[in-house]
Design a protein around this motif. Structure first.
Motif: not given
Length: 280
Positions: A73-74, A151, A153, A180, A182, A184, A273, A275
């Motif tokens: 997903g990430a 990234r 998260l 990115l 991400y 969740k 989720e 992104l």
């Protein structure tokens, strides 16, 4: 960049009752970083007993499947520098370092979790791949250089924020152009078409927030504030796995507190989720 309100670092005791479902675009009075820190200092062992080293309420039966889902997903791959903002005891960080060949900066408010995380990193021989420290994700630029991560998260962690806007603007600053972000997490369902349940809905959500030291947002304001800094949307989706809830129930049993809503929790909250990409 948003200015972080002084209340984000204040201690509980203002007498303000947080809303049952938050507008993610607004800071929440009555919900503070200090309370979240104490919550995790006191309950990390219960999390380990209930969830194991991966503190995720939305999960399939297999922890390996969960982490593969997060990694996919990430869009993680070898060579990336990753910030795990709200890292727990480094369960996700160590898994991602081993399986995705990434380096991870792991951040938590809790000194208890830092010590547990460092032991886990050392035991797995990953001190060159995972670094963990105490810090507040409202103040990322005090800890990390701008444009330094591929990234960022937030794995069921941003729900604890006092000010989503401040956190996301800080994430924008430390994320590289082209990087990115991400998320969740969960959001609170909309009950406006069921006014007969409004009172019970509010009571159930307030209890959730009290037990877990968070304030759950609605989806529309969550997406709006995520996009506000200038991020470009890749997706908003529900996780594509069949969720199990035994670890969550085991955790509550060990913590000695239970949410136990009157309305089904499957109607009250939904995993999501998100992104997004920083242009560049």
């Amino acid at each position: 960049m948003s200015v972080i309100p002084p209340s984000a670092q204040a201690s509980p005791g203002s007498g303000t009752t947080p809303p049952p479902v938050r507008d993610a675009r607004q800071a929440v009075e009555g919900h503070y970083t200090a309370g979240v820190r104490t919550y995790y200092d006191e309950n990390t062992q219960a999390y380990l007993d209930g969830f194991g080293e991966i503190f995720q309420g939305s999960r399939p039966a297999s922890t390996e499947d969960l982490m593969r889902h997060i990694a996919d997903g990430a869009r993680l791959h070898g060579g990336l520098r990753v910030l795990d903002a709200g890292c727990g005891v480094c369960g996700p960080a160590t898994w991602l370092a081993r399986h995705c060949d990434v380096t991870v900066e792991a951040l938590t408010l809790s000194e208890v979790q830092v010590q547990a995380g460092r032991k886990r990193v050392a035991a797995q021989g990953l001190p060159d791949k995972v670094s963990v420290r105490v810090g507040d994700f409202h103040r990322l630029t005090d800890l990390y250089a701008e444009n330094s991560f591929d990234r960022v998260l937030f794995l069921e962690s941003i729900c604890h924020a006092q000010d989503y806007r401040a956190v996301l603007h800080q994430a924008w600053q430390v994320l590289k152009p082209g990087g990115l972000l991400y998320i969740k997490d969960f959001y609170g369902q909309d009950f406006r078409t069921r006014p007969e349940l409004a009172e019970q809905h509010a009571a159930d959500m307030r209890k959730l927030n009290e037990v877990y030291q968070l304030v759950m947002p609605d989806l529309a304001s969550l997406v709006d504030v995520v996009l506000e800094p200038g991020f470009k949307l890749h997706y908003v989706r529900e996780p594509a796995y069949e969720a199990v809830f035994e670890p969550w129930l085991n955790f509550e049993q060990r913590m000695g507190k239970s949410w136990s809503p009157e309305i089904s929790y499957l109607e009250l909250i939904t995993a999501v989720e998100i992104l997004v990409r920083k242009p560049g």
